[in-house]
Write a protein that holds these residues in place. Structure first.
Motif, short mmCIF file in Angstrom:
data_model
loop_
_atom_site.label_atom_id
_atom_site.label_comp_id
_atom_site.label_asym_id
_atom_site.label_seq_id
_atom_site.Cartn_x
_atom_site.Cartn_y
_atom_site.Cartn_z
N PRO A 21 0.91 -1.30 0.19
CA PRO A 21 0.14 0.04 -0.18
C PRO A 21 0.94 1.29 -0.05
O PRO A 21 1.91 1.32 0.53
N VAL A 22 0.25 2.18 -0.62
CA VAL A 22 0.96 3.62 -0.54
C VAL A 22 -0.04 4.64 0.07
O VAL A 22 -1.09 4.81 -0.60
N GLU A 44 -1.62 0.35 -11.03
CA GLU A 44 -2.90 -0.51 -11.33
C GLU A 44 -3.48 -0.45 -9.64
O GLU A 44 -3.77 -1.48 -9.07
N GLY A 45 -4.14 0.52 -9.24
CA GLY A 45 -4.33 0.72 -7.81
C GLY A 45 -5.78 0.96 -7.85
O GLY A 45 -6.62 1.40 -8.91
N GLU A 46 -6.13 0.78 -6.69
CA GLU A 46 -7.62 1.35 -6.02
C GLU A 46 -7.31 2.38 -4.91
O GLU A 46 -6.60 2.21 -4.04
N ILE A 47 -8.35 3.27 -4.83
CA ILE A 47 -8.33 4.50 -4.01
C ILE A 47 -8.83 4.16 -2.42
O ILE A 47 -10.25 3.67 -2.89
N ILE A 48 -8.35 4.41 -1.53
CA ILE A 48 -9.14 4.22 -0.15
C ILE A 48 -9.05 5.65 0.65
O ILE A 48 -8.08 5.95 0.86
N ARG A 109 -4.02 -5.94 -6.73
CA ARG A 109 -3.90 -4.54 -6.96
C ARG A 109 -3.39 -3.84 -6.02
O ARG A 109 -3.07 -4.39 -4.81
N THR A 110 -3.10 -2.57 -6.21
CA THR A 110 -2.32 -1.65 -5.17
C THR A 110 -3.12 -0.85 -4.51
O THR A 110 -3.93 0.14 -5.08
N PRO A 111 -3.39 -1.04 -2.88
CA PRO A 111 -4.02 0.16 -2.41
C PRO A 111 -3.46 1.46 -2.20
O PRO A 111 -2.24 1.45 -1.95
N ILE A 112 -4.16 2.58 -2.76
CA ILE A 112 -3.62 4.01 -2.56
C ILE A 112 -4.60 4.62 -1.53
O ILE A 112 -5.69 4.80 -1.71
N ILE A 113 -3.74 5.02 -0.43
CA ILE A 113 -4.58 5.57 0.76
C ILE A 113 -4.58 6.95 0.66
O ILE A 113 -3.34 7.30 0.67
N VAL A 114 -5.46 7.68 0.77
CA VAL A 114 -5.39 9.19 0.39
C VAL A 114 -6.06 9.85 1.51
O VAL A 114 -7.13 9.74 1.70
N GLY A 115 -5.57 11.01 2.06
CA GLY A 115 -6.60 11.82 2.92
C GLY A 115 -5.58 12.39 4.10
O GLY A 115 -4.38 12.34 3.90
N GLY A 116 -6.17 13.25 4.92
CA GLY A 116 -5.61 13.92 6.00
C GLY A 116 -6.17 13.94 7.41
O GLY A 116 -5.40 14.77 8.33
N SER A 117 -7.01 12.85 7.48
CA SER A 117 -7.52 12.85 8.88
C SER A 117 -6.66 12.03 9.81
O SER A 117 -6.42 10.75 9.71
#
Length: 319
Positions: A21-22, A44-48, A109-117
């Motif tokens: 994961p990134v 080849e990721g999906e966003i969380i 696939r690659t988890p792409i974690i995004v946010g700022g909480s």
């Protein structure tokens, strides 16, 4: 663009088959969402999502949620999963988001974690076992909050746990109550229940995005103006009909709380917009303070010309 068939990304040495994961994290309005989309395309990721307010259905304009039409066909998870009347909790998010990460990895696939909480990020990537809750103890502290007010209750927390009081804003009603509940139930300082910081879960790569303060302030001002011009007031009016005022967390979100004040006649539109800007700017300062303490994060300038390329090189160097 990634050479998907061969399993490598355009010469920087990141294999598409490497599914670690990134996490793309950092302050609001720095450009995290765009970078996450770029990385998802290349890896080849999906966003969380790891933004607490983007969990809510209908809270789109005020949270700068990426519209479905602009998601480039990439799967997005932990968006629009809560009704505005539902209380968002870190523990509930942790279980659901961790399941999403592992399901994405299982699909190759690659988890792409995004946010700022901040706490949500830490709950997802660190070892954090949440103390039990007791509805009777919590109800008693909530009653005390109603009786004496948040200022006095924060002072009570200071007497019982000075370190917790120093780390929690004296306006954060929910966290003050939770801290007092944990201290009473465990007999230990609130900090004892905080996560153990070590190797990130799944070996996740942590990339922080920030910008020059003056530039970021201007971006916040422009974004705030665009939100009000783009229908934030109307969005809040619709959400009021869906029970926004009945919620605990959703109506306190920056922008939404100020528009509710506008609808209640506490201030005019210009004041609501100004307060939203100042509230966002204060929140950015808190995000920076929190994330900058984490020396596992590799920081990049959101204004960089080849931001995705820089991020890919960071990932490649850590594999």
């Amino acid at each position: 663009m990634a050479a998907r068939g061969r399993g490598f990304d355009g010469g920087v040495g990141v294999r598409a088959g490497c599914r670690v994961p990134v996490a793309v994290i950092g302050p609001t309005a720095t450009g995290k969402s765009d970078l996450a989309l770029d990385l998802a395309e290349r890896l080849e990721g999906e966003i969380i999502n790891v933004d607490a307010m983007q969990l809510y259905r209908g809270m789109d304009i005020g949270t700068a949620k990426t519209p479905v039409a602009e998601r480039r066909g990439i799967a997005h998870h932990q968006f629009d999963v809560l009704d505005v009347r539902t209380t968002a909790t870190v523990a509930t998010y942790q279980a659901a988001a961790r399941a999403d990460v592992e399901a994405i990895m299982a699909r190759g696939r690659t988890p792409i974690i995004v946010g700022g909480s901040m706490m949500y990020v830490q709950a997802l990537i660190d070892d954090w076992q949440f103390p039990a809750t007791d509805p009777h103890v919590r109800a008693r502290w909530e009653a005390e909050l109603d009786r004496i007010g948040i200022g006095a209750l924060h002072q009570e927390l200071g007497r019982r746990d000075p370190a917790a009081a120093a780390s929690i804003l004296d306006s954060d009603r929910r966290r003050v109550v939770r801290a007092l509940e944990v201290v009473e139930l465990t007999g230990q300082p609130y900090a004892a229940s905080m996560p153990t910081v070590g190797v990130p879960r799944w070996g996740a790569r942590l990339i922080g995005i920030d910008r020059d303060t003056a530039v970021l302030d201007q971006r916040i001002a422009s974004r705030t103006s665009a939100m009000f011009e783009g229908g934030l007031v109307e969005e809040v009016e619709r959400l009021v009909e869906e029970g926004l005022r009945e919620g605990v967390t959703a109506p306190r979100a920056i922008g939404y709380a100020q528009v509710l004040g506008l609808l209640d006649g506490e201030y005019d539109r210009a004041q609501a917009e100004e307060l939203t800007f100042f509230g966002t700017r204060r929140y950015v300062r808190r995000q920076r303070s929190w994330f900058r303490r984490d020396n596992r994060i590799h920081w990049l300038d959101g204004a960089a010309q080849d931001l995705a390329g820089q991020a890919l090189r960071v990932i490649a160097a850590s594999i």
